[in-house]
Structures are given as structure tokens and as C-alpha cells.
Design a protein around this motif. Sequence first.
Motif, PDB file in Angstrom:
ATOM      1  N   GLY A   1       0.813  -1.214   0.000  1.00 43.80           N
ATOM      2  CA  GLY A   1       0.000   0.000   0.000  1.00 43.80           C
ATOM      3  C   GLY A   1       0.844   1.260   0.000  1.00 43.80           C
ATOM      4  N   GLY A   2       1.899   1.272   0.808  1.00 45.44           N
ATOM      5  CA  GLY A   2       2.774   2.438   0.849  1.00 45.44           C
ATOM      6  C   GLY A   2       3.479   2.677  -0.473  1.00 45.44           C
ATOM      7  N   GLN A   3       3.903   1.592  -1.133  1.00 41.23           N
ATOM      8  CA  GLN A   3       4.568   1.726  -2.432  1.00 41.23           C
ATOM      9  C   GLN A   3       3.585   2.230  -3.488  1.00 41.23           C
ATOM     10  N   LYS A   4       2.340   1.772  -3.415  1.00 39.29           N
ATOM     11  CA  LYS A   4       1.321   2.263  -4.358  1.00 39.29           C
ATOM     12  C   LYS A   4       1.127   3.767  -4.202  1.00 39.29           C
ATOM     13  N   GLN A   5       1.092   4.233  -2.939  1.00 41.64           N
ATOM     14  CA  GLN A   5       0.898   5.663  -2.742  1.00 41.64           C
ATOM     15  C   GLN A   5       2.119   6.443  -3.210  1.00 41.64           C
ATOM     16  N   ARG A   6       3.314   5.859  -3.100  1.00 38.00           N
ATOM     17  CA  ARG A   6       4.510   6.504  -3.635  1.00 38.00           C
ATOM     18  C   ARG A   6       4.445   6.617  -5.162  1.00 38.00           C
ATOM     19  N   VAL A   7       3.869   5.611  -5.795  1.00 39.21           N
ATOM     20  CA  VAL A   7       3.640   5.705  -7.240  1.00 39.21           C
ATOM     21  C   VAL A   7       2.687   6.854  -7.537  1.00 39.21           C
ATOM     22  N   GLY A   8       1.624   6.956  -6.725  1.00 41.79           N
ATOM     23  CA  GLY A   8       0.672   8.047  -6.904  1.00 41.79           C
ATOM     24  C   GLY A   8       1.320   9.412  -6.747  1.00 41.79           C
ATOM     25  N   ILE A   9       2.212   9.532  -5.772  1.00 44.54           N
ATOM     26  CA  ILE A   9       2.919  10.796  -5.562  1.00 44.54           C
ATOM     27  C   ILE A   9       3.846  11.087  -6.742  1.00 44.54           C
ATOM     28  N   ALA A  10       4.574  10.061  -7.206  1.00 46.66           N
ATOM     29  CA  ALA A  10       5.468  10.241  -8.359  1.00 46.66           C
ATOM     30  C   ALA A  10       4.677  10.673  -9.588  1.00 46.66           C
ATOM     31  N   ARG A  11       3.540  10.053  -9.814  1.00 49.49           N
ATOM     32  CA  ARG A  11       2.696  10.420 -10.964  1.00 49.49           C
ATOM     33  C   ARG A  11       2.246  11.875 -10.866  1.00 49.49           C
ATOM     34  N   ALA A  12       1.904  12.309  -9.642  1.00 45.65           N
ATOM     35  CA  ALA A  12       1.468  13.697  -9.448  1.00 45.65           C
ATOM     36  C   ALA A  12       2.609  14.691  -9.651  1.00 45.65           C
ATOM     37  N   LEU A  13       3.840  14.265  -9.363  1.00 43.99           N
ATOM     38  CA  LEU A  13       4.988  15.170  -9.451  1.00 43.99           C
ATOM     39  C   LEU A  13       5.606  15.252 -10.841  1.00 43.99           C
ATOM     40  N   VAL A  14       5.315  14.285 -11.698  1.00 42.73           N
ATOM     41  CA  VAL A  14       6.053  14.158 -12.962  1.00 42.73           C
ATOM     42  C   VAL A  14       5.829  15.354 -13.891  1.00 42.73           C
ATOM     43  N   THR A  15       4.710  16.060 -13.750  1.00 43.19           N
ATOM     44  CA  THR A  15       4.453  17.229 -14.593  1.00 43.19           C
ATOM     45  C   THR A  15       5.024  18.511 -13.996  1.00 43.19           C
ATOM     46  N   LYS A  16       5.766  18.374 -12.886  1.00 42.34           N
ATOM     47  CA  LYS A  16       6.375  19.505 -12.176  1.00 42.34           C
ATOM     48  C   LYS A  16       5.331  20.544 -11.747  1.00 42.34           C
ATOM     49  N   PRO A  17       4.350  20.123 -10.957  1.00 41.99           N
ATOM     50  CA  PRO A  17       3.290  21.049 -10.530  1.00 41.99           C
ATOM     51  C   PRO A  17       3.785  22.030  -9.468  1.00 41.99           C
ATOM     52  N   THR A  18       3.037  23.091  -9.274  1.00 43.33           N
ATOM     53  CA  THR A  18       3.308  24.027  -8.188  1.00 43.33           C
ATOM     54  C   THR A  18       2.388  23.770  -6.993  1.00 43.33           C
ATOM     55  N   ILE A  19       1.322  22.993  -7.243  1.00 45.79           N
ATOM     56  CA  ILE A  19       0.330  22.676  -6.209  1.00 45.79           C
ATOM     57  C   ILE A  19       0.099  21.176  -6.194  1.00 45.79           C
ATOM     58  N   LEU A  20       0.010  20.605  -4.998  1.00 42.78           N
ATOM     59  CA  LEU A  20      -0.300  19.185  -4.856  1.00 42.78           C
ATOM     60  C   LEU A  20      -1.532  19.049  -3.970  1.00 42.78           C
ATOM     61  N   LEU A  21      -2.560  18.389  -4.490  1.00 42.81           N
ATOM     62  CA  LEU A  21      -3.789  18.135  -3.745  1.00 42.81           C
ATOM     63  C   LEU A  21      -3.756  16.706  -3.211  1.00 42.81           C
ATOM     64  N   CYS A  22      -4.028  16.551  -1.923  1.00 48.92           N
ATOM     65  CA  CYS A  22      -4.005  15.227  -1.284  1.00 48.92           C
ATOM     66  C   CYS A  22      -5.375  14.931  -0.709  1.00 48.92           C
ATOM     67  N   ASP A  23      -6.078  13.987  -1.321  1.00 49.79           N
ATOM     68  CA  ASP A  23      -7.440  13.639  -0.910  1.00 49.79           C
ATOM     69  C   ASP A  23      -7.394  12.400  -0.018  1.00 49.79           C
ATOM     70  N   GLU A  24      -7.325  12.607   1.303  1.00 52.43           N
ATOM     71  CA  GLU A  24      -7.254  11.508   2.275  1.00 52.43           C
ATOM     72  C   GLU A  24      -6.123  10.539   1.897  1.00 52.43           C
ATOM     73  N   ALA A  25      -4.957  11.104   1.619  1.00 52.59           N
ATOM     74  CA  ALA A  25      -3.863  10.324   1.019  1.00 52.59           C
ATOM     75  C   ALA A  25      -3.297   9.245   1.928  1.00 52.59           C
ATOM     76  N   THR A  26      -3.558   9.308   3.243  1.00 53.17           N
ATOM     77  CA  THR A  26      -2.968   8.319   4.150  1.00 53.17           C
ATOM     78  C   THR A  26      -4.002   7.474   4.886  1.00 53.17           C
ATOM     79  N   SER A  27      -5.288   7.725   4.671  1.00 55.58           N
ATOM     80  CA  SER A  27      -6.298   7.045   5.498  1.00 55.58           C
ATOM     81  C   SER A  27      -6.434   5.555   5.184  1.00 55.58           C
TER      82      SER A  27
END
Length: 359
Positions: free
Chosen positions: A143-169
Motif C-alpha cells: 500500500g505504501g509503495q502504491k501511494q509513492r507511485v501516486g505521488i510520483a505520478r502527481a509530481l512528474v508534470t512539475k506542478p506548483t500545487i499538490l492536492l491530497c485527498d485523504e492520502a494516508t487514510s
Amino acid sequence: MIEFIETTKEFQVGASTVTALNHINLSIQKGNIFGVIGFSGAGKSTLIRTVNLLEEPTSGRVLVNGKELTTLTKKQLREEKKNIGMIFQHFNLLHSKTVFENVAMPLIISGVKKSNLEGQVKEVLAFVGLTDKADRYIDELSGGQKQRVGIARALVTKPTILLCDEATSALDPQTTKSILALLKKVNIEYGITILMITHEMEVIRDICHRVAVMENGRIIETGNVLEIFSTPREETTKNFVQSVVRDEIPPSVYEQLKSIDTSKKIYNLKFIGVDVGQPIVSQVAKKFAVDVNVLFGNITELQGIPFGHLIVELVGSDKEIQKAFLFIQAKNIQIEEVVARESEHTNYYRSGSRYAVHG
């Protein structure tokens, strides 16, 4: 960076209108990790989804980097959305794709050539610690590795804002800590503004700079984390804070409150920062003709600042107790008298204006 101005969102449910957001006014500054907390149905998810227009406001405005997304053309909106990454509670990954392919997906959709995207994907996979998992499929990950994939996917476009929708629950406590540490690293090293919603006050305590509390579609309280934890005003906020900072009187101590003894009084002391190190108990006992009994206490840490509670019983004459009270107050320590009262079926205690219930 992100500004909600009289933002309202309504849904039609059959013949009824449900107001999920009710005239929200909120500003989130650049570089902050901003938490929004509330119980289920408070409107948290709807709020965060208006930032990238997964939900369009019924009325009011949402400004992102000074722009109101609803006024943009489709082409302009696509470009602006590249600046907004999002991670989800249940990961939202493609199980038929490898880790590399999942992370690359936003770039592929944007038309980036394969020869150009490989370096970007490898960079974010290294950042989240998944370089050796690039060719694995999602079902092979924890589960933790899956969420790291999700974070990497969100970062790959070099955003200035990151939205986290219950990212750890959906994660266990230990994995939650590692993901929060990673998000803090994202904020510090990339300077990305993070807006996260949660129902876990531990998440707010461990990572956020500021917090807003939602209830019934409204923002009922905002402030920096230390303010909210040390002096919560609203009852809902107090309930969330008490899930982390155990400052309620245990039932065994409450039994002592029920006995009427005019020679003793019970106080709740709050210590913040360097005040935690003050030997206040020994000082009071030496300076005044009172006995000091420690009934309950704990210390937690808020953004690196110690924050503690101590419930003490002072036994002596009214005059000496009053002197001790004023002495403690002069030491910049918050002090409130704890008063007990009873109803027919339930026992209550009061510390200042705070109430808790013991059934």
C-alpha cells in the motif's frame, strides 16, 4: 496561491438540493502545507475537487495562481492543470500498467515524446524511492509503495500545487508516517504548495503549517497548527484536538473531583515551547504553603514545539492557593480551574470553557 471566495457548491439529490460548500472564504499561501479537517460529510472532498475543477462551483470563485479556472479556454485549462497534481486515498492506479507506465501517463496524455519523458519519470521515481520497482506491476506493490507511485505520478508534470485527498487514510500508522515524511520532503525540496484533506488530526499535527476545520459545508475555524491545538474555540475542533492531545481528566481522577473539600482545588496547566521545561510544581511547593499533587499530564510535539498539559491538585488555604495561582499565571503558563458537576445520568467536568462527557 489558492483562494476561495464565497465558494458554494450545491448538488441535486432527487427533488432536494444539498449544499456541500456554503460560502467558503479561505486563502492558502504559496509554500504552505495546508490541512482541511472535518468529519465525513463536512464538504472536504468537494472543496479540494473545486481546485482542479473535478467539481465546478455553483457560485463564488476559486483562484489558482491568480487565475479563475472556470474562465479559461479548454486549451488554457489543460495547461493550468499541469500545475496541479493530485493524489488519492485509493491510489487510482492502472493495474494493467507497470509502475513506470503509471507515472508516465500524465506526460503521455500531454503528448510528450517517449524519448523526452523517460528522464522525468526516472527522476521522480528516484525521488520517491521506487527506482528498483519501475518494471513491477501495481498488484506486486504494498500500500505504501502504491501511494509513492501516486505521488510520483502527481509530481512528474512539475506542478506548483499538490492536492491530497485523504492520502494516508488507507495506510497503516507506520506507512502513514513514511508517506507524511515524503510529502514534507516534496514541500521543502520542490517548494510545492500542498492542500490536504483528512479526518486524522495526527496528520495535521505532524505535517501541516495551517489548518481549517469544516463542518456542514462551512469553515468554522482556521489558524496555525499551534494555535488550533493550544486554544481550539469550536466544539468540533476541540473534539479533534482531544483525539491527539489527551487533556481530558481520566475517570479515576474524576472520582476525586466529586468529593467536596474546600481546602483543595484542581487546575489544568498548559505549557507551550520552553515553558515545558519550567520546574513549576517544585517552585510552587517551595514558595507557598500548599501541597501539590500531580493527577494527570502529558507532552506532545507540534511542528517541533513541545506542548504539554498538567492537571494538579493544590491543597491549602484559599489565600495560599490564590497566591500559587497568580504565580503560575505570571510564568506565562495557561491555568484553568477544573470544576465538576453532575447531571442525573452523566458525569461532566469543566476546564475553563471546555466540556467532556464520561457516560
